[in-house]
Scaffold this active site. Structure first.
Site, PDB file in Angstrom:
ATOM      1  N   ASP A 218       5.387  38.329  25.601  1.00  0.00           N
ATOM      2  CA  ASP A 218       4.821  37.671  24.416  1.00  0.00           C
ATOM      3  C   ASP A 218       3.844  36.580  24.856  1.00  0.00           C
ATOM      4  O   ASP A 218       3.184  35.949  24.030  1.00  0.00           O
ATOM      5  CB  ASP A 218       5.914  37.148  23.474  1.00  0.00           C
ATOM      6  CG  ASP A 218       6.781  36.077  24.098  1.00  0.00           C
ATOM      7  OD1 ASP A 218       6.616  35.766  25.302  1.00  0.00           O
ATOM      8  OD2 ASP A 218       7.653  35.538  23.380  1.00  0.00           O
ATOM      9  N   SER A 219       3.688  36.412  26.182  1.00  0.00           N
ATOM     10  CA  SER A 219       2.609  35.566  26.703  1.00  0.00           C
ATOM     11  C   SER A 219       1.255  36.096  26.243  1.00  0.00           C
ATOM     12  O   SER A 219       0.248  35.408  26.352  1.00  0.00           O
ATOM     13  CB  SER A 219       2.665  35.498  28.235  1.00  0.00           C
ATOM     14  OG  SER A 219       2.740  36.787  28.797  1.00  0.00           O
TER      15      SER A 219
ATOM     16  N   ASP B 136       8.814  42.651  25.437  1.00  0.00           N
ATOM     17  CA  ASP B 136       9.356  41.290  25.330  1.00  0.00           C
ATOM     18  C   ASP B 136       9.629  40.972  23.856  1.00  0.00           C
ATOM     19  O   ASP B 136       8.715  41.017  23.034  1.00  0.00           O
ATOM     20  CB  ASP B 136       8.291  40.327  25.885  1.00  0.00           C
ATOM     21  CG  ASP B 136       8.869  39.017  26.333  1.00  0.00           C
ATOM     22  OD1 ASP B 136      10.098  38.890  26.414  1.00  0.00           O
ATOM     23  OD2 ASP B 136       8.060  38.108  26.633  1.00  0.00           O
TER      24      ASP B 136
ATOM     25  N   GLU C 184      12.611  32.130  35.696  1.00  0.00           N
ATOM     26  CA  GLU C 184      11.266  31.527  35.654  1.00  0.00           C
ATOM     27  C   GLU C 184      11.350  30.035  35.960  1.00  0.00           C
ATOM     28  O   GLU C 184      12.073  29.293  35.286  1.00  0.00           O
ATOM     29  CB  GLU C 184      10.646  31.743  34.264  1.00  0.00           C
ATOM     30  CG  GLU C 184       9.260  31.113  34.151  1.00  0.00           C
ATOM     31  CD  GLU C 184       8.518  31.445  32.865  1.00  0.00           C
ATOM     32  OE1 GLU C 184       9.012  32.276  32.071  1.00  0.00           O
ATOM     33  OE2 GLU C 184       7.437  30.866  32.658  1.00  0.00           O
TER      34      GLU C 184
ATOM     35  N   GLU D 140      15.083  36.047  25.856  1.00  0.00           N
ATOM     36  CA  GLU D 140      15.257  34.748  26.507  1.00  0.00           C
ATOM     37  C   GLU D 140      16.585  34.118  26.099  1.00  0.00           C
ATOM     38  O   GLU D 140      17.026  34.293  24.965  1.00  0.00           O
ATOM     39  CB  GLU D 140      14.114  33.803  26.086  1.00  0.00           C
ATOM     40  CG  GLU D 140      12.745  34.292  26.503  1.00  0.00           C
ATOM     41  CD  GLU D 140      11.619  33.313  26.143  1.00  0.00           C
ATOM     42  OE1 GLU D 140      11.913  32.186  25.679  1.00  0.00           O
ATOM     43  OE2 GLU D 140      10.451  33.687  26.335  1.00  0.00           O
TER      44      GLU D 140
HETATM   45  O1  KIV Z   1       5.899  36.520  27.983  1.00  0.00           O
HETATM   46  C1  KIV Z   1       5.926  36.632  29.215  1.00  0.00           C
HETATM   47  O2  KIV Z   1       4.978  37.061  29.874  1.00  0.00           O
HETATM   48  C2  KIV Z   1       7.132  36.218  29.886  1.00  0.00           C
HETATM   49  C3  KIV Z   1       6.972  35.813  31.298  1.00  0.00           C
HETATM   50  C4  KIV Z   1       6.521  34.394  31.354  1.00  0.00           C
HETATM   51  C5  KIV Z   1       8.192  36.025  32.039  1.00  0.00           C
HETATM   52  O3  KIV Z   1       8.159  36.141  29.292  1.00  0.00           O
END
Ligand code: KIV
Length: 283
Positions: free
Chosen positions: A48-49, A87, A186, A119
């Site tokens: 979700d980055s 994610d 992380e 998470e």
């Molecule tokens: O959203 C993402 O790319 C992540 C990474 C920071 C692990 O969760």
């Protein structure tokens, strides 16, 4: 395309058992996915980055399931062989186990994912167990968990105090017990990551958490200078694609203005006969 076998969970566990390191990257689009698949990456995370790297938000919180599904479908089309992880975005699993199961199911059914990631530690163990019980492999994510950045005091290293470190070690144990197939750490101090790796019986993947883990993850945009706002300390830059692109764009602007672009190789002609007929009919 180079022939490659589809990565499966037994293949990942075989690597883990034999001490071979697992490679993992984030990815959000079709062409990048194609290159990552060709390069032999094992696991790809559509993180979700993408809210920050692709959509220009300041955090991951505004990202929706629809954003994630669209990008994950594109990545799967480009990278049919990788172990693909979707994610779970903010508030698509936190409210209830049922909501987590149904959104995880969307990743599997609509985007052909192999697994999902969520998470959180102890407080998310029932979500993890519920999704695993529904037959969906889940990766845990501990340490700096960006969806909780506000509660964690920002994007900062987690586990620097003994109390925090012990909580992360215990959370890793709980997530493994809840059925996680792997855990991402992380921005956890390297020696804490090492303790977790040595205690776990599932692959531990490090993102900025040191070298003693079963594999490494990087954010693709950080590797190639593609995120204009900053490059975090945990990233290694393997090439400055951002600079190459910016220079190319500047040259394009110059060439359009000067008339150097397009050249005859960039456009299409018409035969004299047809052209003369056009002129005849116009006159
Ligand atoms: O959203 C993402 O790319 C992540 C990474 C920071 C692990 O969760």
């Amino acid at each position: 395309m180079t022939e490659r076998k589809k990565v499966t969970l037994p293949m990942l566990y075989k690597k883990y058992r034999e001490g071979d390191l697992i490679t993992m990257l984030t990815c959000y689009d079709y062409p990048t996915a194609y290159f990552q698949d060709q390069a032999g990456i094992d696991m790809v995370l559509v993180g979700d980055s993408l809210g920050m790297t692709m959509l220009g938000y300041d955090s991951t919180l505004p990202v929706t399931m629809e954003d994630m599904i669209r990008h994950t479908q594109a990545v799967r089309r480009g990278a049919p062989h990788v172990w693909l992880i979707g994610d779970m975005p903010y508030m698509t699993y936190q409210p209830s186990v049922e909501m987590g199961i149904s959104n995880a199911g969307r990743f599997m059914a609509e985007a052909a994912c192999d697994a999902v990631k969520l998470e959180g530690g102890k407080e998310m163990a029932d979500r993890m167990a519920g999704i695993v019980a529904a037959g969906i492999p889940v990766m845990g994510h501990l340490g700096l968990t960006p969806q909780s950045a506000s509660a964690l005091g920002g994007f900062r290293v987690q586990g620097k105090s003994a109390a925090q470190a012990l909580r992360i070690i215990e959370d890793a144990r709980i997530l493994e017990e809840a059925g996680a197939f792997s855990i991402l750490l992380e921005m956890v101090p390297d020696r804490i990551c090492q303790i977790i790796t040595e205690r776990a019986t599932i692959p531990i993947i490090s993102l900025g958490s040191g070298a003693v883990a079963n594999g490494q993850l990087l954010i693709y945009h950080d590797m190639f200078g593609l995120y204009p706002k900053f490059t975090p300390k945990m990233a290694r830059v393997y090439g400055n694609a951002g600079e190459v692109i910016l220079n190319g764009l500047k040259k394009y602007v110059e060439e359009v203005i000067s008339g150097a672009f397009p050249g005859p190789e960039n456009y299409f002609g018409i035969s004299d006969e047809e052209y003369n007929e056009v002129l005849r009919q116009l006159s």
